[in-house]
Design an enzyme around this catalytic site. Structure first.
Site, PDB file in Angstrom:
ATOM      1  N   PRO A 220       0.477  -3.894  -3.939  1.00 55.35           N
ATOM      2  CG  PRO A 220      -1.781  -4.433  -4.245  1.00 55.35           C
ATOM      3  CD  PRO A 220      -0.439  -4.465  -4.939  1.00 55.35           C
ATOM      4  CB  VAL A 221       1.262  -5.952   0.845  1.00 53.39           C
ATOM      5  CG1 VAL A 221       2.226  -4.883   1.377  1.00 53.39           C
ATOM      6  CG2 VAL A 221       1.299  -7.198   1.710  1.00 53.39           C
ATOM      7  CB  ILE A 324      -3.054   0.126   4.118  1.00 51.62           C
ATOM      8  CG1 ILE A 324      -3.860  -0.466   5.276  1.00 51.62           C
ATOM      9  CG2 ILE A 324      -3.727  -0.185   2.790  1.00 51.62           C
ATOM     10  CD1 ILE A 324      -5.280   0.078   5.373  1.00 51.62           C
ATOM     11  CD  GLU A 325       3.605   0.210   1.115  1.00 53.24           C
ATOM     12  OE1 GLU A 325       3.349   0.825   0.050  1.00 53.24           O
ATOM     13  OE2 GLU A 325       4.569   0.481   1.843  1.00 53.24           O
ATOM     14  CB  CYS A 326      -3.494   1.550  -1.202  1.00 55.57           C
ATOM     15  SG  CYS A 326      -3.023   3.297  -1.280  1.00 55.57           S
TER      16      CYS A 326
END
Length: 356
Positions: A220-221, A324-326
């Site tokens: 994530p990031v 948003i990379e979740c």
């Protein structure tokens, strides 16, 4: 269990019916290749032209099953809490009733839970790892593979779309002009896809949208502009409109980069960090914050397109963009997905409260 496309649309209908004064259904104009219309839900008590808005995208990539569920969950939580006069809690991240009221009365959240319904339906029924939409494969020999169907919607926006012409040959920009590329085919032209044009429509039709968040998985990031090259704030002429950079764009540490005004960069980083703080407080997971280029160079993405608009058309609203990379996988077991949904919800509420 993850929501399918019909259940997402049913949830939108039901939320509007339950909260007609604070939820409005918006119908985009372009049906998908398979004839679907995926709707948006505007959350807010004031008309769209009276307060600033945030456009939140989910389900752009078909195999990323968590984001659409997260946006539906956030909508339900926020509308119910406002109706009951209560706050919201996600792990150790909490929002008071007054903060919930502030969001509803002073911000418009344009939630687009499933931008790519054809792709989601295909991923959930046929090929779980399907990423693209379902544009029919080009006619002619050499296009018989099932992978020749579809376009990567997050490479189809009109921002440096023609990566071959606009990037250095060794820039390793993560997109493809090959229709049979399983992952990142950019499409036959910029904004060729109805799903892409629906996002553009949302921005064009609601000029008070000044923030865009595209929710994806899984790194994530939390990423902010730009994804085309390293950020720099000292040389305004070095920008995506400058053809002199076409032969060198995208290279790392080459003394050129994509111009972003210092104040915009500061705002983008500050708000990303506030979102990350909210995520971390849910259960201790640190997504981290970086410019999108730090992940890998990209073209044709939604967040960079949204931010680029005011440079090419000065009358257009300045719209900062984030991705948003979740989570850590595309389709985690649902108990884990529920934790990720809380993280995304906490982050988006932090942005809604602090974006000005």
């Amino acid at each position: 269990m993850y929501l399918n496309v019909a259940e997402i649309e049913s949830a939108i209908t039901n939320l509007h019916a339950a909260y007609p004064t604070t939820a409005e259904i918006l119908v985009p104009p372009h049906p998908t290749h398979e004839g679907r219309t995926a709707r948006l839900l505007r959350i807010g008590s004031r008309p769209a032209d009276q307060v600033d808005g945030i456009l939140v995208l989910g389900g752009v990539h078909a195999r990323e099953w968590v984001p659409p569920d997260a946006l539906i969950s956030l909508a339900a939580d926020l509308l119910e809490a406002h109706s009951l006069g209560t706050g919201l809690g996600y792990g150790s991240t909490s929002y008071t009733a007054a903060q919930v009221t502030h969001v509803i009365e002073n911000v418009n959240l344009f939630l687009y839970p499933c931008v790519n319904p054809d792709g989601r339906a295909f991923s959930q029924t046929t090929d779980a790892m399907w990423r693209k939409n379902r544009r029919p494969a080009p006619a002619g020999p050499g296009h018989g593979s099932p992978f020749c169907t579809g376009v990567d919607l997050n490479r189809n926006f009109d921002f440096l779309w023609d990566h071959i012409a606009k990037f250095a040959p060794d820039a390793d920009v993560h997109t493809s002009d090959n229709p049979c590329d399983r992952q990142t085919y950019r499409g036959p032209s910029a904004a060729s896809e109805p799903e892409t044009r629906n996002v553009v429509w949302a921005l064009d039709t609601h000029p008070r949208i000044h923030r865009l968040v595209d929710v994806h998985s899984a790194v994530p990031v939390i990423l902010h502009n730009w994804g085309s090259d390293q950020n720099q704030s000292s040389s305004p002429a070095d920008n995506f409109r400058n053809p002199a950079l076409d032969a060198v764009r995208g290279r790392k540490d080459d003394d050129t980069g994509e111009f972003i005004p210092h104040e915009d960069l500061k705002t983008a980083v500050d708000l990303a960090e506030r979102m990350n703080d909210a995520v971390r407080a849910v259960r201790g997971v640190d997504y981290g914050v970086e410019a999108a280029y730090g992940l890998y160079p990209t073209s044709g993405t939604s967040d960079d397109y949204a931010y680029s608009r005011h440079f090419t058309s000065p009358a257009t609203t300045k719209t900062l963009g984030w991705t948003i990379e979740c989570g850590n996988t595309f389709q985690p077991p649902y108990p884990e997905a529920e934790h990720i949904i809380r993280e995304v919800s906490a982050a988006l509420l932090a942005l809604a409260l602090d974006a000005r």
